[in-house]
Design an enzyme around this catalytic site. Structure first.
Site, PDB file in Angstrom:
ATOM      1  CG  LEU A 253      86.461 -59.246  59.229  1.00 39.17           C
ATOM      2  CD1 LEU A 253      85.777 -60.741  59.159  1.00 39.17           C
ATOM      3  CD2 LEU A 253      86.379 -58.448  58.206  1.00 39.17           C
ATOM      4  CE1 TYR A 448      64.859 -75.309  60.297  1.00 38.19           C
ATOM      5  CE2 TYR A 448      64.253 -77.555  59.575  1.00 38.19           C
ATOM      6  CZ  TYR A 448      65.169 -76.660  59.720  1.00 38.19           C
ATOM      7  OH  TYR A 448      66.479 -76.759  59.374  1.00 38.19           O
TER       8      TYR A 448
HETATM    9  C1  LIG Z   1      72.513 -78.463  59.576  1.00 39.38           C
HETATM   10  C2  LIG Z   1      72.390 -77.000  59.654  1.00 39.38           C
HETATM   11  C3  LIG Z   1      71.527 -76.519  60.843  1.00 39.38           C
HETATM   12  C4  LIG Z   1      71.301 -75.439  61.027  1.00 39.38           C
HETATM   13  N1  LIG Z   1      70.702 -74.768  62.093  1.00 39.38           N
HETATM   14  C5  LIG Z   1      70.364 -73.677  62.368  1.00 39.38           C
HETATM   15  C6  LIG Z   1      69.487 -73.395  63.525  1.00 39.38           C
HETATM   16  O1  LIG Z   1      69.093 -74.131  64.465  1.00 39.38           O
HETATM   17  N2  LIG Z   1      69.430 -71.873  63.991  1.00 39.38           N
HETATM   18  C7  LIG Z   1      69.979 -71.000  62.932  1.00 39.38           C
HETATM   19  O2  LIG Z   1      70.064 -69.850  63.553  1.00 39.38           O
HETATM   20  N3  LIG Z   1      70.713 -71.479  62.032  1.00 39.38           N
HETATM   21  C8  LIG Z   1      70.826 -72.669  61.710  1.00 39.38           C
HETATM   22  N4  LIG Z   1      71.625 -72.929  60.687  1.00 39.38           N
HETATM   23  C9  LIG Z   1      72.209 -72.143  59.644  1.00 39.38           C
HETATM   24  C10 LIG Z   1      73.658 -71.525  60.060  1.00 39.38           C
HETATM   25  O3  LIG Z   1      74.228 -72.430  61.075  1.00 39.38           O
HETATM   26  C11 LIG Z   1      73.529 -69.966  60.933  1.00 39.38           C
HETATM   27  O4  LIG Z   1      73.166 -69.254  59.806  1.00 39.38           O
HETATM   28  C12 LIG Z   1      74.791 -69.694  61.572  1.00 39.38           C
HETATM   29  O5  LIG Z   1      74.546 -68.455  62.268  1.00 39.38           O
HETATM   30  C13 LIG Z   1      75.901 -69.369  60.776  1.00 39.38           C
HETATM   31  O6  LIG Z   1      77.018 -69.214  61.402  1.00 39.38           O
HETATM   32  P1  LIG Z   1      78.446 -69.457  60.954  1.00 39.38           P
HETATM   33  O7  LIG Z   1      79.551 -69.170  61.904  1.00 39.38           O
HETATM   34  O8  LIG Z   1      78.640 -70.742  60.154  1.00 39.38           O
HETATM   35  O9  LIG Z   1      78.525 -68.341  59.953  1.00 39.38           O
HETATM   36  P2  LIG Z   1      79.028 -68.565  58.258  1.00 39.38           P
HETATM   37  O10 LIG Z   1      78.184 -69.431  57.600  1.00 39.38           O
HETATM   38  O11 LIG Z   1      80.482 -68.580  58.170  1.00 39.38           O
HETATM   39  O12 LIG Z   1      78.517 -66.975  57.828  1.00 39.38           O
HETATM   40  C14 LIG Z   1      77.398 -66.459  57.845  1.00 39.38           C
HETATM   41  C15 LIG Z   1      77.247 -64.899  57.532  1.00 39.38           C
HETATM   42  O13 LIG Z   1      77.765 -64.290  58.562  1.00 39.38           O
HETATM   43  C16 LIG Z   1      79.076 -63.669  58.199  1.00 39.38           C
HETATM   44  N5  LIG Z   1      79.836 -63.730  59.288  1.00 39.38           N
HETATM   45  C17 LIG Z   1      80.405 -64.601  59.977  1.00 39.38           C
HETATM   46  N6  LIG Z   1      81.226 -64.620  60.939  1.00 39.38           N
HETATM   47  C18 LIG Z   1      81.400 -63.157  60.829  1.00 39.38           C
HETATM   48  C19 LIG Z   1      82.089 -62.221  61.647  1.00 39.38           C
HETATM   49  N7  LIG Z   1      82.906 -62.683  62.640  1.00 39.38           N
HETATM   50  N8  LIG Z   1      82.135 -61.059  61.482  1.00 39.38           N
HETATM   51  C20 LIG Z   1      81.319 -60.389  60.397  1.00 39.38           C
HETATM   52  N9  LIG Z   1      80.420 -61.203  59.516  1.00 39.38           N
HETATM   53  C21 LIG Z   1      80.608 -62.615  60.071  1.00 39.38           C
HETATM   54  C22 LIG Z   1      79.503 -64.191  56.993  1.00 39.38           C
HETATM   55  O14 LIG Z   1      80.130 -63.397  56.219  1.00 39.38           O
HETATM   56  C23 LIG Z   1      77.827 -64.364  56.422  1.00 39.38           C
HETATM   57  O15 LIG Z   1      77.372 -63.475  55.727  1.00 39.38           O
HETATM   58  C24 LIG Z   1      72.047 -74.140  60.250  1.00 39.38           C
HETATM   59  C25 LIG Z   1      72.979 -74.615  58.979  1.00 39.38           C
HETATM   60  C26 LIG Z   1      72.979 -76.063  58.914  1.00 39.38           C
HETATM   61  C27 LIG Z   1      73.899 -76.445  57.700  1.00 39.38           C
END
Ligand SMILES: Cc1cc2nc3c(=O)[nH]c(=O)nc-3n(C[C@H](O)[C@H](O)[C@H](O)COP(=O)(O)OP(=O)(O)OC[C@H]3O[C@@H](n4cnc5c(N)ncnc54)[C@H](O)[C@@H]3O)c2cc1C
Length: 537
Positions: A253, A448
């Site tokens: 984490l 994209y």
């Molecule tokens: C509408 C939409 C638009 C998006 N646009 C983009 C964009 O423009 N650019 C982009 O890069 N991505 C985009 N994404 C994808 C997503 O938002 C990214 O992958 C983002 O980085 C995920 O962050 P999260 O905090 O929601 O992580 P989560 O979805 O909660 O987790 C993602 C991964 O990271 C791990 N993780 C999360 N937090 C931690 C922590 N503190 N320690 C260890 N592991 C951790 C989780 O276990 C998992 O494997 C988009 C998604 C959506 C739904």
């Protein structure tokens, strides 16, 4: 309150303008409305938790439902049908590194799987529980959301890893700084998630991807605390900080994230230009970045995306006037829209504007000012709400993204688009497909692609149709010189394609990292690589 079965705040929604509905109906036929399961019905399905009682762990059905799925189209269909698959057995909300360490010890004693959870915005199945026999504990980092320190000399800010985009910026702004990391999921995604899945923000041309912004921090792993010092540059062997980037929860984490911040720029505006055709537009995009003109963002829509965006924008009268103006300047059918961000001091801003106007003119670019660009910027984080509006009209929408070198961009884009467009032809179904280049580099760019199709007869049929499209397009990406993900990460959905990109030895290295800090394979099962698949490296 956050929607339990879709994107964002349940108080906010968008609707599809009439012109958008007509456009889609013309392209792919009428939509098919499918039902929506209720929260109560889904909660009723949640089985008893297998976890022993723990004061920091919530085992109520609703909390478990709210942490069971991310935001991919498959997740969406699961949430709307009520056919969720496995739920986590419990969810913990730690408030400190000590609590995280204590939860890791509990997980070891009780032989649990652990899913680190940031904002749950994954579109690749990262945070979905799988059933391998062990109870599943999801650790939601959302309460570790504060700015802990700002070193103004070094311009490094330290945050709790669960800090979401708006709280990153609102805590930095009064101090005169920005992180400048703006993924489209900004509203909900978190620093820890960005690092763990190698995220890219829309203005990465100025601020860099998360790889450039992440300076160090702390990771709590099953084997102990990993501290990543903030060193500006180093030749001291392989970079452990790099190993944490993209680790998708396998190393532990992430509890604290140190990021490189920038003083807020004096001036920022978004400008829009139109080009007569794709060839000239794509060449102009490449030349702009290779000439190192100081842009903060460059987004180039192909002709179909340009047409779609103008149709979905509503305001047909104003769009008609714009098209008349462009027509007089020789920009008509086949036109491509480019949105450019300019950010910097007043002098940098003016110089970049002058340079970009001169360069784009030689490729037939028609400059239209800042109105459309600033409108785009205003609404950029609300666009994900459009999925709800499309669903209500009976359409499913998903996106795919990759990156490749400039010399392969056209081939790969056309291959992805035609694979998707024809992907359901044998079922008599049309798919509307369009693309933009979202991040540009001197060497190449990301591609994209968005695809929309009318829902099938039921949720299951729609899911099967999505799977066919996703699978065939993903295969084409990795066999045609693209990466399986430029910014969304690997998760469970892209894991089968990763070995093509990394090779057997590369996969062995990646697994080896996980095994070192997580020898019992508790973390993120089936994300990035298959759980307990000891033989296949
Ligand atoms: C509408 C939409 C638009 C998006 N646009 C983009 C964009 O423009 N650019 C982009 O890069 N991505 C985009 N994404 C994808 C997503 O938002 C990214 O992958 C983002 O980085 C995920 O962050 P999260 O905090 O929601 O992580 P989560 O979805 O909660 O987790 C993602 C991964 O990271 C791990 N993780 C999360 N937090 C931690 C922590 N503190 N320690 C260890 N592991 C951790 C989780 O276990 C998992 O494997 C988009 C998604 C959506 C739904």
């Amino acid at each position: 309150m956050r929607r339990w079965n879709g994107w964002g705040d349940e108080q906010f929604s968008l609707s599809l303008p009439d012109s958008g509905q007509d456009f889609l109906s013309d392209r792919i036929g009428p939509g098919r409305q499918l039902g929506n399961a209720t929260l109560e019905a889904v909660c009723d399905q949640v089985p008893a938790s297998r976890l022993p009682e723990h004061p920091a762990i919530h085992t109520d059905a609703e909390t478990r439902v709210r942490h069971a799925r991310g935001q991919s189209l498959e997740d969406w269909l699961a949430m709307r049908s009520g056919d969720f698959g496995p739920f986590p057995d419990g969810v913990a909300f730690p408030e400190s590194g000590d609590m995280v360490r204590e939860l890791l010890a509990f997980a070891k004693d009780e032989d649990l799987h652990i899913i680190p959870y940031g904002g749950g915005t994954s579109v690749a199945g990262h945070i979905n529980p799988v059933d391998h026999g062990r109870p599943v504990l999801t650790i939601d980092m959302g309460r570790m959301n504060r700015l802990l320190d700002l070193d103004e000399d070094s311009q490094i800010a330290t945050f709790g890893a669960g800090t979401p985009g708006p709280l990153v910026e609102s805590q930095l702004k009064p101090l005169g700084y920005t992180l400048g990391h703006f993924p489209q999921s900004f509203e909900l995604s978190t620093l820890g998630g960005w690092v763990a899945s190698r995220s890219s923000g829309q203005q990465s041309l100025r601020y860099g991807r998360i790889e450039q912004l992440f300076a160090g921090g702390t990771v709590e792993s099953p084997e102990g605390t990993l501290t990543l010092p903030t060193i500006p540059a180093s030749s001291a062997g392989p970079d452990v900080r790099e190993m944490v980037l993209g680790s998708e929860g396998h190393l532990g984490l992430i509890t604290e994230v140190k990021v490189r911040v920038t003083p807020i720029a004096e001036r920022e505006q978004f400008h829009v230009l139109f080009f007569p055709d794709w060839e000239q537009a794509r060449t102009a995009a490449r030349r702009l970045v290779q000439q190192k003109i100081q842009l903060s963002m460059l987004r180039l829509s192909n002709a179909t995306e340009t047409e779609t965006q103008l149709a979905l924008a509503g305001h047909p009268k104003q769009i008609g006037l714009l098209e008349t103006f462009l027509g007089w300047r020789g920009v008509a059918d086949g036109k491509c829209m480019m949105t450019l961000g300019l950010t910097g001091s007043k002098a940098q801003y003016s110089a970049a504007l002058k340079q970009l106007k001169a360069l784009t003119k030689s490729y037939g670019g028609v400059y239209t000012g800042t109105y459309l660009g600033n409108k785009w910027a205003e609404k950029r984080f609300t666009m994900p709400y459009l999925r709800e509006a499309l669903w209500d009209e009976g359409y499913a929408v998903d996106t795919l993204e990759t990156a490749t070198d400039w010399n392969n961009v056209d081939h790969l884009m056309h291959t992805i688009e035609s694979t998707l467009r024809d992907g359901l032809a044998d079922e008599g179904k049309r798919v509307h497909v369009f693309t933009h280049l979202s991040h540009v580099y001197s060497q190449g760019c990301s591609i994209y692609t968005t695809y929309v199709f009318a829902n099938g007869d039921d949720h299951d049929t729609t899911r099967r149709q999505w799977q066919r499209l996703k699978q065939s397009a993903s295969e084409q990406i990795v066999h045609n010189g693209g990466t399986i993900s430029h910014q969304h990460g690997v998760g469970k959905d892209h894991a089968p394609y990763l070995p093509v990109e990394k090779g057997a030895l590369g996969m062995a290295l990646i697994r080896g990292l996980g095994r070192t800090l997580d020898p019992d394979q508790r973390l993120s099962p089936d994300t990035l690589y298959a759980w307990n698949d000891k033989e296949s490296s």
